[in-house]
Each structure stands twice: as structure tokens, then as C-alpha cells.
Motif scaffolding. Structure first.
Motif, PDB file in Angstrom:
ATOM      1  N   THR A  50       4.053  -5.307   4.059  1.00 46.87           N
ATOM      2  CA  THR A  50       3.018  -4.888   5.010  1.00 46.87           C
ATOM      3  C   THR A  50       2.943  -3.360   5.018  1.00 46.87           C
ATOM      4  N   ASN A  51       1.901  -2.841   5.683  1.00 45.44           N
ATOM      5  CA  ASN A  51       1.745  -1.386   5.742  1.00 45.44           C
ATOM      6  C   ASN A  51       2.841  -0.764   6.593  1.00 45.44           C
ATOM      7  N   HIS A  78       0.832  -1.198   0.000  1.00 44.85           N
ATOM      8  CA  HIS A  78       0.000   0.000   0.000  1.00 44.85           C
ATOM      9  C   HIS A  78       0.866   1.247   0.000  1.00 44.85           C
ATOM     10  N   SER A  79       0.238   2.385  -0.297  1.00 43.55           N
ATOM     11  CA  SER A  79       0.973   3.647  -0.274  1.00 43.55           C
ATOM     12  C   SER A  79       1.522   3.885   1.132  1.00 43.55           C
ATOM     13  N   GLY A  80       2.694   4.474   1.193  1.00 43.41           N
ATOM     14  CA  GLY A  80       3.253   4.855   2.484  1.00 43.41           C
ATOM     15  C   GLY A  80       4.062   3.771   3.154  1.00 43.41           C
ATOM     16  N   THR A  85       4.717  -1.572  -7.872  1.00 44.10           N
ATOM     17  CA  THR A  85       3.389  -1.437  -8.454  1.00 44.10           C
ATOM     18  C   THR A  85       2.357  -1.621  -7.349  1.00 44.10           C
ATOM     19  N   HIS A  86       1.117  -1.202  -7.602  1.00 44.50           N
ATOM     20  CA  HIS A  86       0.051  -1.683  -6.734  1.00 44.50           C
ATOM     21  C   HIS A  86      -1.060  -2.294  -7.581  1.00 44.50           C
ATOM     22  N   ASP A  87      -0.671  -2.648  -8.816  1.00 39.29           N
ATOM     23  CA  ASP A  87      -1.610  -3.297  -9.713  1.00 39.29           C
ATOM     24  C   ASP A  87      -1.295  -4.797  -9.721  1.00 39.29           C
ATOM     25  N   VAL A  88      -2.208  -5.594  -9.156  1.00 39.14           N
ATOM     26  CA  VAL A  88      -1.955  -7.028  -8.971  1.00 39.14           C
ATOM     27  C   VAL A  88      -1.796  -7.723 -10.325  1.00 39.14           C
TER      28      VAL A  88
END
Lengths: 287, 281
Positions: free
Chosen positions: A215-216, A45-47, A198-201
Motif C-alpha cells: 500500500t502507499n 508506488h514511489s515513497g 519494481t513498478h513494472d507489472v
């Protein structure tokens, strides 16, 4: 122990706290490796510090602890061997598409003649499908075309490793798909070692040999390494028909929507930062 | 933006100009009228109006027009130190402005580059800049005259000091605000410091730098008139003051118009330069 081609060894990054706040640890004691010719994606995830990891690999940022070793040598700054494709394409707006590529070519081969540089530019422009648009400035190009120039510029320095920071996230779905295929083809042809954030699975499943799940943040960790056992060559048209595709996809999405947050403070007991467990969701389903 | 009609704007401008000149002509023709004649010898010495105790009438547009024509027809004559063509005087002023401005650019642009790239240097020099910048350039004139001992060089110095600040600050600002990602591109391409400065930072900051130059030349052209009024000798500022002493208002109006035209030309030259270095992100 044998070292992989790119070896990330216990890197830590802290950002100084604002005013008197304690410094914030983005990630701590991160270990992973990339083999030569391998395509590795990092999803989170972002961050969670994905871009920071890429910047450390590129040599644009420094880790507060640990080291990155590429081909037996520690990374201590940017290098022409590690080309970066930036999320925002980062083209120089006062140069034409060809000028941007020529700037990279001249950086790698300063002694080349004007004609030879122009020849190389023509080659890269053709390769990324921009024939006829070489004389245009970035402002006159569409988002997809700009990123094509960005890809050509990265390839033009003949790098050993291609680092990509969410290169297609600012593009519309159709353009993104075409560019994913192009990158898939080019990386396969040139046998480049590639690392992509990426965050595109679906993008990760199409392109990557291994997918690192993060993880976050803060204090983000690599929770799992998903080995993509789907056979190559994969294309956008058939990848979702391959047996095991949905198990793989569901595993990653389950992680992102639930476990990425849950695992943050409490990693399972068998987990260790130096030997992150590998899983093969697609292989189990295919047999 | 709404579509503009250049022809309509031009027609309106011509109409406004005609109204202005017409009103001027009417007001200047009605005010005159003292029939009384003084002693012809006295009048020849101090001027007819002064001899009758009246005021020199403000020149009518026709008189001014004739004067402008006379100046333009023969701009470069030299008949002694106090009687030189308006073209010669403008030439002196332009030469001083260009000399002072060029010197200022030679100092301000490289120094601004350093200040923009180094936060340390910026912090160290900023207090000096902030104190020196608001000083009227003419306040430096006595110090310049005392140390340089040459009125012409002193006015060049005054032009230098007034045009240095906008260029210095704009260059520093332009260099400091070059996008991080462009610098990162240069770093990943292993560009050296010089190549990065010339091929990335300079083109990226060029529009801001040229804007600073445009502000500077505008200020320099404003200041040269006042500086030359102060030091005298040559130049358009001196010409204006000389004609005030002669009470030759037509010559002053001519000079005012030409100062405006030259100032506009200087500004337009840099406007063209701004367009040449502009880029669209």
C-alpha cells in the motif's frame, strides 16, 4: 514454525522528523518470507519504502525494530552472499567494465591469481553479452550495457541471494525487455534466490513466483501476496498469451490504481501483518 | 564551442607581442638624452645617470633581450655569495617550494582524508582551519625565524603553511562528497576500511585532491618570491631584491619573465596529473 530461507520478521523503519516534527514511520511490523530458489517481486508506488526494505535486506540500512533472518542467521550488515544490483548501476567510473567486475571477483576471492581473476571476468562478460566491451569505461557504455556490467558484478561474487532495486527502470523499453529475459534465464540457470523491487507489472509477472503488493506510504503495509501460477518457462513473447495472464495483470493494476491508496488506513478485517492473505488470480481463470 | 584555429591564435599572439615590444622600444629610446657630463670619477662611483642628477632610464627591449641571453647562456655560475647565476637562484627557490609543498601534501592529504570521513573531526577542526587559512603566510615569518632560527628553513615553513590549506580543504571536500552508492558497492562487497579508502574513496576524490595540489603549488610559487625578499641570502626573490638595490632593471625583468615561465611549468605538470586521474561519470 518453519522459517523460510529469507525471513523478514516484523521490521519497522522510522525516519526522524525534520525540526520538531514527529518521526515518520515508513513501514511498521512487516512480515514476509522468500524460499530458497524463489523469485519474489515487490510492487508499490514511489515513497512506500520499497528501497528501504531492500537496503535492510542488503544490510546497508538497519531496521528500527524487527529482524531479517537469512539461512538461520540474523542480518547485521552487508554480505557477499547478498549481491545488490543498483537502480543507477553504481559502477565505479574510473574502472573499465572488466575492472569493475574484477573488483568484485577479488573481493570474494582475494587469494586468486591475476590470471584466474581475468579468466573469471571473461566468463561473466561473456555471460551478460558484453564480449568485446570489457576494456571500456562506464561513460563509454550505453545504459543497458552499464546495467549488464552491474549484473555481471553482482553475479561475480557467487551470491546466494540477488537483490535488485528497480534495475531496469532507467532503460528504454526495448533494452529493458532484453535484460528481463537475460535475468530470467540467468536466475533460472543458477537457481538463485531473487528479490526485486519494481513498478513494472509486466516485469513482475514475467519474472516473479510471488508478487508482494504494497500500500502507499507512510505506514505502508503488504496488503496481499499474489502467487504467480503461470507456468514456467515464460518468455516475453508468449507470457501474455498464457491463460490467466490478464486476470493476473488486471488484479495487480486494480490494486495499484485504486486499492493501494484506499487500503492504506483501513485493511480488511481478515488481514493480519504476520499472515498476509495469498491470492491466485491466474489460477482461478485458468481452470 | 566554436572551432578554434590554432594558427590564427598564434599569429595574433605574435602580432600583439610585436606591438608591445615595438611600443616599449619607442618609448624607451625617446626618453634618454642628457648630454651634460659630470665629474668622471664621481660618475664611475655612483653611475652616470645619478651623477648628472637624472634617472636611470628604463631598459629598452634590446638591452633586456641581451641580458636574458646572458643569463640563459650561463645560468649556473657561482662567483661568491652575492653573485650567482639565475639558474642557481631559481634552483634554490624551486627546492624550497618543493620541500614545503611536499611536507604540506604529506600532512594535508591524510588529514584531509580523516576530516572528510569523520563529521566529528570536521566539526572539531573546522574553526581552526577557518581562522588559520586567511592569514597571509608571510605573517608567520617572524615566529618561524624566532623558533626555527634558520632563514632557509623558515621560508620552507612559510611555503608549507600556505600550501597546506587548499590541499587540506580540497581533500576533505573530495572525500566527503564521494557518491553514497560507490561506498554502498564497497560495503556489499565486504571491502575493509583500507581497501575502501584506497580503491574507492581515493580514486573518487583524486580529481578534487589534485586540483587542491594545483592551487597550492600556484600559491607556493607566489609566496616564495616574497619570502625570499624578506629573509634574503639565496633564491629568486632575493635575486630580484638584490638587483633592485643594484638598480639593474634588465635583471629584474629577466627574473620576472623566468618566474612566470617556471610558475607556468609547475601548473602544467599538475594539469597533466589532473587529466591522468580524471574520470567521466
Amino acid at each position: 514454525m518453519r522459517r523460510p530461507f529469507v525471513s523478514v520478521e516484523g521490521i519497522t523503519r522510522r525516519f526522524p522528523g525534520i525540526a520538531d516534527a514527529a518521526p515518520q514511520t515508513v513501514f511498521d511490523d512487516l512480515w514476509f518470507g522468500i524460499e530458497e530458489g524463489e523469485f519474489v517481486c515487490l510492487i508499490g508506488h514511489s515513497g512506500c519504502g520499497k528501497t528501504t526494505i531492500l537496503n535492510i535486506l542488503a544490510g546497508l540500512d538497519r531496521a528500527d525494530g524487527g529482524a531479517v533472518v537469512v539461512a538461520g542467521r540474523e542480518v547485521d550488515g552487508p554480505s557477499l552472499d547478498r549481491a545488490v544490483i543498483f537502480q543507477s548501476h553504481a559502477l565505479l567510473p574510473w574502472l573499465t567494465a572488466e575492472g569493475n567486475i574484477a573488483f568484485a571477483v577479488r573481493s570474494r576471492y582475494p587469494h586468486w591469481s591475476r590470471a584466474r581473476v581475468a579468466e573469471a571476468c571473461r566468463h561473466w562478460i561473456e555471460l551478460v553479452g558484453l564480449t568485446g566491451a570489457g576494456h571500456k569505461r562506464p561513460a563509454q557504455l550505453s545504459g543497458g550495457m552499464k546495467q549488464r556490467v552491474g549484473i555481471a558484478r553482482a553475479l561475480a561474487v557467487s551470491p546466494k541471494i540477488l537483490l535488485m532495486d528497480e534495475p531496469f527502470s532507467a532503460l528504454d523499453a526495448l533494452t529493458r525487455g532484453t535484460l528481463q529475459e537475460e535475468v530470467n534465464r540467468i536466475v533460472a540457470e543458477t537457481k538463485l534466490t531473487a528479490f526485486m523491487i519494481t513498478h513494472d507489472v509486466d516485469e513482475a509477472i514475467l519474472l516473479a513466483d510471488r508478487i508482494l503488493l504494497m500500500t502507499n506510504g507512510p505506514e505502508a503495509k503488504i496488503a496481499e501476496v499474489v502467487v504467480n501460477t503461470l507456468p514456467r518457462p515464460r518468455t516475453r513473447h508468449d507470457v501474455h498469451h498464457l491463460p490467466g495472464y490478464y486476470e493476473l495483470r488486471n488484479h495487480i493494476i486494480d490494486f495499484l490504481v485504486d486499492r493501494a491508496r484506499r487500503l492504506r488506513g483501513a485493511m480488511p478485517p481478515q488481514w493480519s501483518a504476520r499472515a498476509v492473505p495469498e491470492v491466485r488470480p491466474a489460477a482461478a481463470a485458468a481452470t | 564551442m566554436r572551432t578554434t584555429r590554432p594558427l590564427a591564435s598564434f599569429a595574433l599572439a605574435a602580432l600583439l607581442f610585436a606591438l608591445f615590444v615595438g611600443a616599449w622600444q619607442l618609448s624607451s629610446s625617446s626618453g634618454t638624452g642628457s648630454g651634460e657630463m659630470a665629474d668622471p670619477e664621481y660618475a664611475a662611483l655612483v653611475g652616470a645617470a645619478a651623477a648628472t642628477g637624472g634617472q636611470t632610464p628604463f631598459p629598452s627591449p634590446i638591452e633586456v633581450g641581451a641580458r636574458i641571453w646572458a643569463h640563459i647562456a650561463d645560468p649556473f655560475y657561482v662567483r661568491g655569495t652575492n653573485d650567482q647565476g639565475i639558474g642557481v637562484q631559481l634552483g634554490y627557490s624551486l627546492a624550497r617550494v618543493l620541500a614545503g609543498f611536499s611536507l604540506a601534501a604529506l600532512l594535508a592529504i591524510p588529514l584531509g582524508f580523516l576530516i572528510g570521513m569523520s563529521p566529528l573531526l570536521y566539526g572539531a577542526l573546522n574553526p581552526f582551519i577557518q581562522v588559520l587559512r586567511p592569514i597571509s603566510p608571510l605573517a608567520w615569518m617572524p615566529l618561524a625565524l624566532y623558533t626555527i632560527r634558520d632563514s632557509s628553513v623558515s621560508s620552507i615553513f612559510v611555503i608549507f603553511i600556505c600550501s597546506v590549506w587548499p590541499m587540506l580543504l580540497n581533500t576533505a571536500f573530495g572525500v566527503a562528497s564521494v557518491r553514497r552508492e560507490w561506498l554502498n558497492v564497497a560495503r556489499t562487497l565486504e571491502c575493509g576500511a583500507l581497501r575502501t579508502a584506497l580503491r574507492v574513496i581515493l580514486p573518487a576524490a583524486a580529481p578534487t585532491i589534485v586540483t587542491g595540489m594545483r592551487i597550492s603549488i600556484g600559491i607556493a610559487w607566489l609566496v616564495i618570491v616574497a619570502a625570499e625578499m624578506l629573509v634574503g641570502g639565496t633564491g629568486i626573490g632575493y635575486f630580484v631584491w638584490n638587483q633592485w638595490n643594484n638598480l639593474s632593471l634588465s635583471d629584474i625583468v629577466t627574473a620576472i619573465l623566468l618566474i612566470g615561465v617556471i610558475g607556468m611549468a609547475l601548473d602544467q605538470i599538475l594539469a597533466v596529473a589532473t587529466r591522468a586521474v580524471a574520470y567521466q561519470e
